[in-house]
Design an enzyme around this catalytic site. Sequence first.
Site, PDB file in Angstrom:
ATOM      1  N   GLU A  92     -82.631 -90.333 -84.468  1.00  0.00           N
ATOM      2  CA  GLU A  92     -81.275 -90.611 -84.942  1.00  0.00           C
ATOM      3  C   GLU A  92     -80.509 -89.322 -85.241  1.00  0.00           C
ATOM      4  O   GLU A  92     -79.292 -89.282 -85.137  1.00  0.00           O
ATOM      5  CB  GLU A  92     -81.327 -91.464 -86.219  1.00  0.00           C
ATOM      6  CG  GLU A  92     -81.976 -92.815 -86.022  1.00  0.00           C
ATOM      7  CD  GLU A  92     -80.982 -93.955 -86.068  1.00  0.00           C
ATOM      8  OE1 GLU A  92     -79.895 -93.772 -86.605  1.00  0.00           O
ATOM      9  OE2 GLU A  92     -81.321 -95.029 -85.554  1.00  0.00           O
ATOM     10  N   HIS A 121     -89.917 -91.094 -90.252  1.00  0.00           N
ATOM     11  CA  HIS A 121     -89.934 -92.272 -89.371  1.00  0.00           C
ATOM     12  C   HIS A 121     -91.096 -93.177 -89.760  1.00  0.00           C
ATOM     13  O   HIS A 121     -92.170 -92.685 -90.119  1.00  0.00           O
ATOM     14  CB  HIS A 121     -90.096 -91.834 -87.903  1.00  0.00           C
ATOM     15  CG  HIS A 121     -89.778 -92.923 -86.918  1.00  0.00           C
ATOM     16  ND1 HIS A 121     -90.695 -93.888 -86.563  1.00  0.00           N
ATOM     17  CD2 HIS A 121     -88.643 -93.194 -86.237  1.00  0.00           C
ATOM     18  CE1 HIS A 121     -90.128 -94.711 -85.699  1.00  0.00           C
ATOM     19  NE2 HIS A 121     -88.887 -94.313 -85.467  1.00  0.00           N
TER      20      HIS A 121
END
Length: 354
Positions: free
Chosen positions: A302, A247
């Site tokens: 996600e 991320h």
Amino acid sequence: MYQPGLKGITAVETKLCHIDGAQGVLTYRGNPIQSIVEDNTYEDAAYFLLYGNFPSTEELQIFKEKLNDNRELPAYVREILDSIPSGQTMMDVLRTTVSSLTTKKLMEDNATQLIAIIPTIIAYRYRKMKDLPIIKPDPALNHVENFMYMLSDKVNKSDVKILEAYLIMTMEHGLNASTFAARVTISTESDLISAITSAIGTMKGPLHGGAPSGVIDLLDEINTTDNISEIIHKKLKNKERIMGFGHRVYKTVDPRAIALKKKIIQSEHLPEWIKLALETEKVTIKLLNEYKPEQNLYTNVEYYAAAIMKSLELDPEIFTAIFSSSRIVGWCAHSMEQANNNTIFRPNATYIGD
Ligand code: ACO
């Protein structure tokens, strides 16, 4: 000073959300996301972000009534939805339909309307495109139950709990591109419908609201636990990225991934697909640590969003719209915050032409 993409530049002050990417902390108005998800419904969390306090019984009742009053699609909105060509994506449909809504006198009334109506728009269009009978909202159901019901004609309590956790966790995430777009629009003293139309158009891009379909492709390719190690090894050797890991902001575990995983594990019956996702996570983190020891690569939100959408049998084509149905709360809260202490955004551009 020129900073491409305004990276590292502070553009607003906010009381809505704090992200500590190094420590893996996300708070809404000072409360850790984990406790917000554990102790609250979608309605409680939305109210808290919009108004700054968790609602009393009476406040919650009024808020729920307002949501119910705004859930049904007006006839002209159904006509617009029916006339949009079938090739348009769900985000295009959402942007066009939202832009047709009427501006109300009070921004907070428009906020409640948008929060209530977006799931109905998505579900109406989704079922229409699949030639399924349209399901109207049921006033006896809460917000997330209604969304599940209108999409799939069933309300399974354990599925609702998981979807609700995902929707609460993705309501707000600081000054991301779509939230910034909403604030820029409001800063011109424009209205909330216009700001949310800007935000939806911004969310649509693959660099922002890009659907977690890459994770689905990965897990479909792996298919069975026996294949995990071999496939991940091969991808890492070929310098491929493993979808759902790493991320830009979080340099440790994404706190939303931890909280979402906890919720998923609590559910009574784990679908086979989720079991595969859990096993794949374990093996992949171990291998990422071997191949990229410096990078601290962990699961991001996600990954579990994909697992949830897949186990709820939702089509990848509506993932980004479902994400928008939760982020609408953050967009509205930021718009209200901007309007309450406004300076028009007007940065400089350095001329480099002839
Ligand atoms: N798999 C394998 N290697 C990775 C991964 C990954 N998922 N993520 C980062 N790396 C490696 C890169 O190859 C690079 O290695 P190198 O220095 O040896 O070349 C190193 O880590 C740094 O990569 P950057 O792209 O510079 O790191 P950044 O923090 O900018 O990337 C990003 C963040 C884009 C999310 C990245 O981790 C990625 O591509 N992940 C996979 C896609 C994904 O899951 N996206 C969803 C993000 S969550 C969200 O948007 C809500």
